[in-house]
Design an enzyme around this catalytic site. Structure first.
Site, short mmCIF file in Angstrom:
data_model
loop_
_atom_site.label_atom_id
_atom_site.label_comp_id
_atom_site.label_asym_id
_atom_site.label_seq_id
_atom_site.Cartn_x
_atom_site.Cartn_y
_atom_site.Cartn_z
N GLY A 10 -4.49 33.43 21.54
CA GLY A 10 -3.18 34.69 22.26
C GLY A 10 -1.94 34.38 20.93
N THR A 71 -2.60 37.67 31.91
CA THR A 71 -1.60 38.18 31.51
C THR A 71 -1.94 39.76 31.14
OG1 THR A 71 -2.06 39.28 28.96
CG2 THR A 71 -1.18 36.95 29.89
N ASP A 111 10.22 36.93 32.84
CA ASP A 111 10.81 37.66 32.87
C ASP A 111 9.97 37.81 34.38
OD1 ASP A 111 9.43 39.03 31.20
OD2 ASP A 111 10.59 40.80 31.65
N TYR A 134 0.51 39.53 39.30
CA TYR A 134 1.51 39.07 37.65
C TYR A 134 2.15 38.01 37.95
CZ TYR A 134 2.16 37.92 33.13
OH TYR A 134 3.41 37.35 31.82
#
Length: 297
Positions: A10, A71, A111, A134
């Site tokens: 990643g 993600t 966040d 998510y």
């Protein structure tokens, strides 16, 4: 020490391979068992959380750094089970093994655990209220890591990009080379954060040999919109010779760019505790962007 790095392909994982190397032996894992250059590595399948303890038993790391995650924010809305397996159940399995064996765990969050209704940077202990699957899965992962009771360092970050992988920066450069005009959302505010900074700060913290456990916010300093980020990218790309000219960037509201998952309108994170607890100076987002563009050049 032996550092087990999960998610080595990643954006953050690739930077961690570089940043962690001076600290000891870095054992990489990916879901496929190969790195992006074709080299073989260990297999860690976050779609099968039950398989992870045996991997840890065999490798017996002294530190575990988990940069693996699901993600795909929009895809998660229709793939809830897979998102929770990768982002909640698998980190929980790692954390329980680490707690049982006295091994510190580094884990990354987002966040997106906040609802974006704030107007000032979110403190670490601000109420969480994710808007989509998510964010909910990442919050569940945080909770699973804490519940395991072992030493853990959770770093929440935001708007991650790098000179490699798939991210906003590289998308803007690709599309900007093809078009004279782009429409970019201007009413979502956050802090672009380079994967290199996340990796470097992680290495700094581990180098200190801290015994602390907790959650910290790890982003660059300052804030901008996606529109502002795009304009900054193009200005630097032209100056660096990466693009012959900058396209016009038209500011649009989120309502004109609908997506399956809702995004936080404001997701700046307060990094006070990270800077205080570890004595770390965080650069402005513009400075970090300069460094990544220099890599591309």
């Amino acid at each position: 020490m032996t550092l087990l790095l999960l998610g080595a392909n990643g954006q953050v994982g690739r930077e961690l391979r570089r940043a962690l190397a001076p600290l000891g032996e870095v054992v990489c894992t990916t879901r496929s068992g190969t790195l992006e250059d074709g080299a073989a590595c260990e297999v860690a399948d976050f779609d099968r959380p039950e398989s992870l303890p045996a991997l840890l038993d065999r490798l017996a790391p002294t530190v575990v750094v988990n940069a693996a995650a699901y993600t795909a924010v929009d895809k998660a809305e229709e793939d809830r089970d897979a998102a929770f397996r990768a982002n909640a159940e698998s980190p929980g399995a790692l954390a329980r093994w680490c707690a049982e064996h006295g091994v510190p765990l580094v884990h990354y969050s987002t966040d997106y655990v906040f609802d974006g209704q704030g107007t000032a940077p979110y403190a670490v202990d601000a109420p969480t209220a994710p808007l989509g699957v998510y964010g909910a899965s990442k919050l569940a992962g945080e909770e699973a890591v804490r519940a395991a009771g072992g030493q853990h360092l959770i770093f929440r970050t935001a708007w991650v990009y790098a000179s490699h992988g798939k991210n906003f920066l590289l998308t803007m450069l690709r599309v900007g080379a093809q078009r004279d005009e782009l429409r970019v959302v201007a009413d979502q505010i956050g802090t672009p954060t380079s994967a290199a900074l996340i990796a470097d700060v992680t290495a700094q913290v581990l180098r200190q040999g801290t015994k602390a456990s907790g959650t910290w916010h790890l982003t660059t300093a300052g804030q901008t919109s996606w529109h502002g980020f795009a304009e900054a990218i193009f200005a630097r790309a032209v100056a660096a010779g990466l693009l012959p000219r900058a396209p016009q960037v038209v500011a649009i509201p989120t309502s004109e760019y609908p997506t399956p998952a809702r995004r936080p309108a404001y997701s700046c994170l307060d990094t006070t505790t990270l800077r205080r607890d570890f004595g770390i100076d965080l650069p402005a987002w513009e400075t970090a962007l300069d460094s990544v563009v220099a890599e591309l050049r």
